[in-house]
Motif scaffolding. Structure first.
Motif, PDB file in Angstrom:
ATOM      1  N   MET A   1     -33.616  10.944   6.505  1.00  0.00           N
ATOM      2  CA  MET A   1     -33.562  12.201   7.204  1.00  0.00           C
ATOM      3  C   MET A   1     -32.549  12.093   8.344  1.00  0.00           C
ATOM      4  SD  MET A   1     -36.501  14.450   9.196  1.00  0.00           S
ATOM      5  CE  MET A   1     -37.736  13.370   8.633  1.00  0.00           C
ATOM      6  N   LYS A   2     -31.885  13.198   8.652  1.00  0.00           N
ATOM      7  CA  LYS A   2     -30.906  13.226   9.731  1.00  0.00           C
ATOM      8  C   LYS A   2     -31.570  12.972  11.073  1.00  0.00           C
ATOM      9  CE  LYS A   2     -27.584  16.360   7.789  1.00  0.00           C
ATOM     10  NZ  LYS A   2     -26.612  17.353   8.132  1.00  0.00           N
ATOM     11  N   LYS A   3     -30.811  12.372  11.985  1.00  0.00           N
ATOM     12  CA  LYS A   3     -31.298  12.137  13.343  1.00  0.00           C
ATOM     13  C   LYS A   3     -30.684  13.172  14.274  1.00  0.00           C
ATOM     14  CE  LYS A   3     -31.889   7.280  12.649  1.00  0.00           C
ATOM     15  NZ  LYS A   3     -32.560   6.233  13.285  1.00  0.00           N
ATOM     16  N   LYS A   4     -31.436  13.547  15.302  1.00  0.00           N
ATOM     17  CA  LYS A   4     -30.916  14.472  16.305  1.00  0.00           C
ATOM     18  C   LYS A   4     -29.924  13.731  17.187  1.00  0.00           C
ATOM     19  CE  LYS A   4     -35.023  17.310  16.726  1.00  0.00           C
ATOM     20  NZ  LYS A   4     -36.148  17.691  17.572  1.00  0.00           N
ATOM     21  N   THR A   5     -28.706  14.237  17.262  1.00  0.00           N
ATOM     22  CA  THR A   5     -27.697  13.683  18.148  1.00  0.00           C
ATOM     23  C   THR A   5     -26.898  14.837  18.746  1.00  0.00           C
ATOM     24  OG1 THR A   5     -25.880  13.514  16.560  1.00  0.00           O
ATOM     25  CG2 THR A   5     -27.452  11.666  16.620  1.00  0.00           C
ATOM     26  N   THR A   6     -26.119  14.543  19.766  1.00  0.00           N
ATOM     27  CA  THR A   6     -25.292  15.585  20.373  1.00  0.00           C
ATOM     28  C   THR A   6     -24.140  15.994  19.458  1.00  0.00           C
ATOM     29  OG1 THR A   6     -23.900  13.982  21.521  1.00  0.00           O
ATOM     30  CG2 THR A   6     -25.824  14.819  22.714  1.00  0.00           C
ATOM     31  N   THR A   7     -23.925  15.220  18.384  1.00  0.00           N
ATOM     32  CA  THR A   7     -22.838  15.544  17.452  1.00  0.00           C
ATOM     33  C   THR A   7     -23.361  16.025  16.100  1.00  0.00           C
ATOM     34  OG1 THR A   7     -22.701  13.236  16.740  1.00  0.00           O
ATOM     35  CG2 THR A   7     -21.246  13.914  18.546  1.00  0.00           C
ATOM     36  N   SER A   8     -24.613  16.461  16.040  1.00  0.00           N
ATOM     37  CA  SER A   8     -25.157  16.982  14.783  1.00  0.00           C
ATOM     38  C   SER A   8     -24.404  18.235  14.368  1.00  0.00           C
ATOM     39  CB  SER A   8     -26.647  17.303  14.931  1.00  0.00           C
ATOM     40  OG  SER A   8     -27.392  16.130  15.117  1.00  0.00           O
ATOM     41  N   GLY A   9     -24.038  18.295  13.111  1.00  0.00           N
ATOM     42  CA  GLY A   9     -23.262  19.402  12.573  1.00  0.00           C
ATOM     43  C   GLY A   9     -21.874  18.912  12.196  1.00  0.00           C
ATOM     44  N   ASN A  10     -21.234  19.639  11.287  1.00  0.00           N
ATOM     45  CA  ASN A  10     -19.899  19.271  10.835  1.00  0.00           C
ATOM     46  C   ASN A  10     -19.037  20.507  10.661  1.00  0.00           C
ATOM     47  OD1 ASN A  10     -19.928  16.339  10.439  1.00  0.00           O
ATOM     48  ND2 ASN A  10     -21.574  16.784   9.000  1.00  0.00           N
ATOM     49  N   PRO A  11     -17.719  20.346  10.817  1.00  0.00           N
ATOM     50  CA  PRO A  11     -16.816  21.465  10.597  1.00  0.00           C
ATOM     51  C   PRO A  11     -16.866  21.913   9.136  1.00  0.00           C
ATOM     52  CG  PRO A  11     -15.622  19.498  11.352  1.00  0.00           C
ATOM     53  CD  PRO A  11     -17.035  19.117  11.183  1.00  0.00           C
ATOM     54  N   ILE A  12     -16.835  23.214   8.959  1.00  0.00           N
ATOM     55  CA  ILE A  12     -16.866  23.800   7.617  1.00  0.00           C
ATOM     56  C   ILE A  12     -15.748  24.839   7.542  1.00  0.00           C
ATOM     57  CG2 ILE A  12     -18.240  25.096   5.942  1.00  0.00           C
ATOM     58  CD1 ILE A  12     -19.542  22.445   6.575  1.00  0.00           C
ATOM     59  N   ALA A  13     -14.982  24.810   6.478  1.00  0.00           N
ATOM     60  CA  ALA A  13     -13.894  25.779   6.287  1.00  0.00           C
ATOM     61  C   ALA A  13     -14.467  27.176   6.048  1.00  0.00           C
ATOM     62  CB  ALA A  13     -13.034  25.361   5.099  1.00  0.00           C
ATOM     63  N   MET A  14     -13.781  28.191   6.563  1.00  0.00           N
ATOM     64  CA  MET A  14     -14.236  29.570   6.421  1.00  0.00           C
ATOM     65  C   MET A  14     -14.411  29.959   4.954  1.00  0.00           C
ATOM     66  SD  MET A  14     -15.377  32.263   7.747  1.00  0.00           S
ATOM     67  CE  MET A  14     -15.014  32.172   9.471  1.00  0.00           C
ATOM     68  N   ALA A  15     -13.548  29.471   4.090  1.00  0.00           N
ATOM     69  CA  ALA A  15     -13.679  29.799   2.660  1.00  0.00           C
ATOM     70  C   ALA A  15     -15.032  29.326   2.126  1.00  0.00           C
ATOM     71  CB  ALA A  15     -12.544  29.172   1.861  1.00  0.00           C
ATOM     72  N   LYS A  16     -15.462  28.138   2.539  1.00  0.00           N
ATOM     73  CA  LYS A  16     -16.764  27.612   2.106  1.00  0.00           C
ATOM     74  C   LYS A  16     -17.901  28.407   2.731  1.00  0.00           C
ATOM     75  CE  LYS A  16     -16.159  24.222  -0.742  1.00  0.00           C
ATOM     76  NZ  LYS A  16     -16.656  24.349  -2.116  1.00  0.00           N
ATOM     77  N   ILE A  17     -17.773  28.747   4.017  1.00  0.00           N
ATOM     78  CA  ILE A  17     -18.811  29.542   4.676  1.00  0.00           C
ATOM     79  C   ILE A  17     -18.975  30.873   3.954  1.00  0.00           C
ATOM     80  CG2 ILE A  17     -19.409  30.793   6.794  1.00  0.00           C
ATOM     81  CD1 ILE A  17     -18.086  28.456   8.343  1.00  0.00           C
ATOM     82  N   LYS A  18     -17.869  31.533   3.631  1.00  0.00           N
ATOM     83  CA  LYS A  18     -17.938  32.814   2.915  1.00  0.00           C
ATOM     84  C   LYS A  18     -18.559  32.634   1.524  1.00  0.00           C
ATOM     85  CE  LYS A  18     -15.985  35.500   5.980  1.00  0.00           C
ATOM     86  NZ  LYS A  18     -16.623  36.654   6.575  1.00  0.00           N
ATOM     87  N   GLU A  19     -18.235  31.533   0.856  1.00  0.00           N
ATOM     88  CA  GLU A  19     -18.825  31.247  -0.461  1.00  0.00           C
ATOM     89  C   GLU A  19     -20.340  31.085  -0.345  1.00  0.00           C
ATOM     90  OE1 GLU A  19     -19.047  27.502  -3.565  1.00  0.00           O
ATOM     91  OE2 GLU A  19     -17.208  27.758  -2.400  1.00  0.00           O
ATOM     92  N   TYR A  20     -20.783  30.286   0.624  1.00  0.00           N
ATOM     93  CA  TYR A  20     -22.220  30.036   0.789  1.00  0.00           C
ATOM     94  C   TYR A  20     -22.954  31.289   1.249  1.00  0.00           C
ATOM     95  CZ  TYR A  20     -20.627  25.171   0.584  1.00  0.00           C
ATOM     96  OH  TYR A  20     -20.058  23.984   0.206  1.00  0.00           O
ATOM     97  N   ALA A  21     -22.321  32.090   2.127  1.00  0.00           N
ATOM     98  CA  ALA A  21     -22.924  33.353   2.549  1.00  0.00           C
ATOM     99  C   ALA A  21     -23.015  34.311   1.359  1.00  0.00           C
ATOM    100  CB  ALA A  21     -22.111  33.976   3.685  1.00  0.00           C
ATOM    101  N   GLY A  22     -21.989  34.286   0.502  1.00  0.00           N
ATOM    102  CA  GLY A  22     -22.019  35.101  -0.714  1.00  0.00           C
ATOM    103  C   GLY A  22     -23.147  34.688  -1.644  1.00  0.00           C
ATOM    104  N   ASN A  23     -23.401  33.376  -1.730  1.00  0.00           N
ATOM    105  CA  ASN A  23     -24.525  32.889  -2.550  1.00  0.00           C
ATOM    106  C   ASN A  23     -25.850  33.460  -2.033  1.00  0.00           C
ATOM    107  OD1 ASN A  23     -22.735  31.265  -3.973  1.00  0.00           O
ATOM    108  ND2 ASN A  23     -23.314  29.386  -2.916  1.00  0.00           N
ATOM    109  N   PHE A  24     -26.019  33.470  -0.707  1.00  0.00           N
ATOM    110  CA  PHE A  24     -27.244  33.993  -0.111  1.00  0.00           C
ATOM    111  C   PHE A  24     -27.368  35.486  -0.398  1.00  0.00           C
ATOM    112  CE2 PHE A  24     -29.666  35.920   3.319  1.00  0.00           C
ATOM    113  CZ  PHE A  24     -30.826  35.169   3.277  1.00  0.00           C
ATOM    114  N   LYS A  25     -26.278  36.214  -0.209  1.00  0.00           N
ATOM    115  CA  LYS A  25     -26.293  37.661  -0.424  1.00  0.00           C
ATOM    116  C   LYS A  25     -26.635  37.996  -1.881  1.00  0.00           C
ATOM    117  CE  LYS A  25     -23.549  41.823   0.186  1.00  0.00           C
ATOM    118  NZ  LYS A  25     -22.285  42.399   0.598  1.00  0.00           N
TER     119      LYS A  25
END
Length: 136
Positions: A1-25
């Motif tokens: 399982m992931k650990k809580k750190t001040t650097t949790s999270g990663n950069p994601i390209a807008m094209a991927k974000i739009k793809e994943y948001a489209g999957n949800f929609k």
């Protein structure tokens, strides 16, 4: 399982974000209940996602992106993740959240990750710590 750190999270390209948001929609438009849309492959209802302050500060730092930020848009998405809850192209599809800075004009703006050590370019932030199981 992931650990809580001040650097949790990663950069994601807008094209991927739009793809994943489209999957949800698409999933919601197909008549799936919201309970089903927010339930992960392990049967847990996703209620939140954790992002570390270093990544959030970088996302909101206008000097790093060259534009003034009005706020943050949070996209619901369905994206692949592995058994450790890390986003992975060959993983199982699960609900996730994605954060994108918004300019004064109300549009999503590019996020320059160049100030972060070893971080690839991306337009937003994703791959935080999903909750559950990331509650502790």
């Amino acid at each position: 399982m992931k650990k809580k750190t001040t650097t949790s999270g990663n950069p994601i390209a807008m094209a991927k974000i739009k793809e994943y948001a489209g999957n949800f929609k698409k999933q919601v438009e197909s008549g799936v209940s919201l309970k089903e849309a927010f339930t992960d492959s392990k049967g847990l209802i996703r209620e939140a996602e954790f992002f570390g302050k270093d990544k959030l500060m970088a996302l909101l730092n206008p000097k790093k992106i060259g534009k003034e930020i009005l706020g943050v848009r949070i996209y619901y998405g369905i994206s692949p993740e592995d058994a450790e809850n890390n986003m992975a192209d060959d993983g199982t599809m699960n609900p996730r959240l994605f954060l994108v800075p918004v300019g004064l004009d109300g549009n999503d703006i590019k996020f320059n990750h160049s100030a972060l050590k070893d971080a690839p370019d991306g337009d937003g932030l994703g791959d935080g710590g999903p909750q559950p199981p990331f509650n502790d």
